[in-house]
Design a protein around this motif. Structure first.
Motif, PDB file in Angstrom:
ATOM      1  N   PHE B  90       0.860  -1.196   0.000  1.00  0.00           N
ATOM      2  CA  PHE B  90       0.000   0.000   0.000  1.00  0.00           C
ATOM      3  C   PHE B  90       0.894   1.245   0.000  1.00  0.00           C
ATOM      4  O   PHE B  90       0.682   2.194  -0.767  1.00  0.00           O
ATOM      5  CB  PHE B  90      -0.900  -0.058   1.243  1.00  0.00           C
ATOM      6  N   LEU B 118     -12.169  -4.646  11.171  1.00  0.00           N
ATOM      7  CA  LEU B 118     -12.326  -3.823   9.975  1.00  0.00           C
ATOM      8  C   LEU B 118     -13.741  -3.945   9.465  1.00  0.00           C
ATOM      9  O   LEU B 118     -14.263  -5.055   9.393  1.00  0.00           O
ATOM     10  CB  LEU B 118     -11.459  -4.376   8.836  1.00  0.00           C
ATOM     11  N   THR B 128     -13.230  -6.978  -2.604  1.00  0.00           N
ATOM     12  CA  THR B 128     -14.141  -7.012  -1.451  1.00  0.00           C
ATOM     13  C   THR B 128     -15.483  -7.643  -1.808  1.00  0.00           C
ATOM     14  O   THR B 128     -16.380  -7.738  -0.974  1.00  0.00           O
ATOM     15  CB  THR B 128     -14.396  -5.585  -0.904  1.00  0.00           C
ATOM     16  N   TYR B 148      -2.999   6.832   7.838  1.00  0.00           N
ATOM     17  CA  TYR B 148      -3.413   7.380   6.545  1.00  0.00           C
ATOM     18  C   TYR B 148      -3.728   8.867   6.650  1.00  0.00           C
ATOM     19  O   TYR B 148      -4.484   9.299   7.510  1.00  0.00           O
ATOM     20  CB  TYR B 148      -4.629   6.622   5.983  1.00  0.00           C
ATOM     21  N   PHE B 166     -12.088  -0.208   3.458  1.00  0.00           N
ATOM     22  CA  PHE B 166     -12.139  -0.737   4.821  1.00  0.00           C
ATOM     23  C   PHE B 166     -11.908   0.401   5.808  1.00  0.00           C
ATOM     24  O   PHE B 166     -11.111   1.310   5.546  1.00  0.00           O
ATOM     25  CB  PHE B 166     -11.039  -1.787   5.061  1.00  0.00           C
ATOM     26  N   ALA B 189      -8.629   2.284   6.569  1.00  0.00           N
ATOM     27  CA  ALA B 189      -7.646   1.190   6.562  1.00  0.00           C
ATOM     28  C   ALA B 189      -7.296   0.749   5.151  1.00  0.00           C
ATOM     29  O   ALA B 189      -6.275   0.087   4.941  1.00  0.00           O
ATOM     30  CB  ALA B 189      -8.197  -0.006   7.340  1.00  0.00           C
ATOM     31  N   GLY B 190      -8.157   1.100   4.182  1.00  0.00           N
ATOM     32  CA  GLY B 190      -7.882   0.697   2.797  1.00  0.00           C
ATOM     33  C   GLY B 190      -8.699   1.540   1.840  1.00  0.00           C
ATOM     34  O   GLY B 190      -9.826   1.922   2.149  1.00  0.00           O
ATOM     35  N   LEU B 199      -6.490  -1.681  -5.101  1.00  0.00           N
ATOM     36  CA  LEU B 199      -6.816  -1.593  -3.673  1.00  0.00           C
ATOM     37  C   LEU B 199      -5.516  -1.546  -2.879  1.00  0.00           C
ATOM     38  O   LEU B 199      -4.637  -2.393  -3.070  1.00  0.00           O
ATOM     39  CB  LEU B 199      -7.637  -2.813  -3.226  1.00  0.00           C
ATOM     40  N   MET B 201      -4.278  -1.460   1.187  1.00  0.00           N
ATOM     41  CA  MET B 201      -4.766  -1.607   2.566  1.00  0.00           C
ATOM     42  C   MET B 201      -3.607  -1.931   3.498  1.00  0.00           C
ATOM     43  O   MET B 201      -2.654  -2.592   3.111  1.00  0.00           O
ATOM     44  CB  MET B 201      -5.840  -2.701   2.629  1.00  0.00           C
TER      45      MET B 201
END
Lengths: 81, 231
Positions: B90, B118, B128, B148, B166, B189-190, B199, B201
């Motif tokens: 990430f 999460l 997802t 983040y 997330f 979180a993502g 994606l 995360m």
């Protein structure tokens, strides 16, 4: 002739600096009162094979944009000489 | 379905991710060394694994994001390729400009290695798709720089476009401050790219894919990905 460049990378205003805050608290614990704020950054020194200060500065600024700083969260300042 | 995984000096979750990919797809992923300049043809999903690429020097992910393979990764993502970046992966995707924002030092300054809860904020994404919307998962985190950050305009845009994948929450799915392990803005979180195919995360779904690992909440990321991308 070579030139020395010094890059100062600092967090932008408004970006929280938990490390700076930890340093501030530690200073307080050591009895250094009155430190209202600490911001931590980094210094990067470069030795350049370049004779022209203006060209060197432009080159180092390009390095900052591409790698040395993350301009989302950081400011940079370049000193030559 | 063909998958590949990037490997940098200091990557250490590449093999775990390979096991997770292989378990879902039945095919062993190709492992791509960072000095390559091309990705193998016909890849459906590219994984960018966790670890400490280049020793986290300069900034986490910064050096890896400028390594020779990344031009091909950018092209792959630009053509609509699916990219999954986990933890250091990430950080690499953010440093490469494939996802917005920045990942800063954890607010508490500690390296954190433990399970977190999460909430699945969107299922409109291949990664997802295998989960229920607003389902709360238990997935481990292991990072020092997962806080983040993005400016308010970017955060609003991510939320408005449903690109928060997330969020750190409590067991009831409330994104309260006490459920936020690292100080991330809005408990994020993502996040997803604009085309929803990239994606990034911080938590590690590949570490919880087998009952022997203590849980299987991570497994549906990979089975869901297979179901949607291979369909």
């Amino acid at each position: 002739m070579s030139l020395k460049a010094r890059v100062h990378v600092t967090l932008k205003n408004g970006v929280l600096d938990p490390q700076g805050e930890a340093i501030r608290q530690s200073l307080g614990a050591l009895g250094f009162d009155g430190v209202e704020k600490v911001r931590q950054g980094k210094v990067i020194e470069l030795l350049l094979d370049d004779g022209d200060p203006a060209a060197a500065k432009a080159k180092v600024e390009a390095m900052c944009e591409k790698l040395l700083a993350n301009t989302v969260i950081e400011n940079y300042a370049v000193e030559i000489g | 379905m063909k998958t590949a995984i990037l490997v940098f000096p200091g990557s250490n979750c590449d093999r775990d991710l390979a096991v997770a990919f292989e378990r879902a797809t039945g095919e062993r992923p190709m492992m791509i060394w960072h000095k390559e300049t091309e990705l193998p043809a016909g890849i459906d999903v590219l994984g960018v694994p966790g670890g400490f690429s280049f020793g986290d020097y300069l900034r986490c992910g910064a050096i890896a994001a400028r390594s020779p393979i990344m031009g091909a990764v950018r092209d792959f993502a630009g053509r609509g390729g699916h990219v999954l970046g986990i933890c250091n992966g990430f950080q690499v995707l953010i440093e490469a400009g494939l996802l917005p924002g920045a990942l800063m030092r954890n607010q508490g300054l500690d390296y954190i290695c433990r399970d977190v809860l999460l909430k699945v904020e969107t299922t409109a994404c291949p990664f997802t798709h295998g989960y229920q919307l607003e389902e709360v998962l238990r997935i481990p985190i292991a990072h020092h720089d997962g806080n983040y950050f993005a400016d308010e305009a970017v955060l609003d845009q991510l939320e408005g476009e449903g690109r928060v994948a997330f969020r750190y929450t409590d067991a009831q799915g409330a994104s309260v401050a006490s459920a936020n392990p690292n100080g991330s803005a809005r408990n994020i979180a993502g996040i997803l790219s604009e085309n929803r195919r990239v994606l990034g995360m911080m938590p590690h779904p590949e570490r919880l894919c087998d009952a022997a690992q203590g849980g299987i909440d991570g497994a549906r990321m990979f089975s869901g990905m297979l179901a949607q991308i291979a369909a």
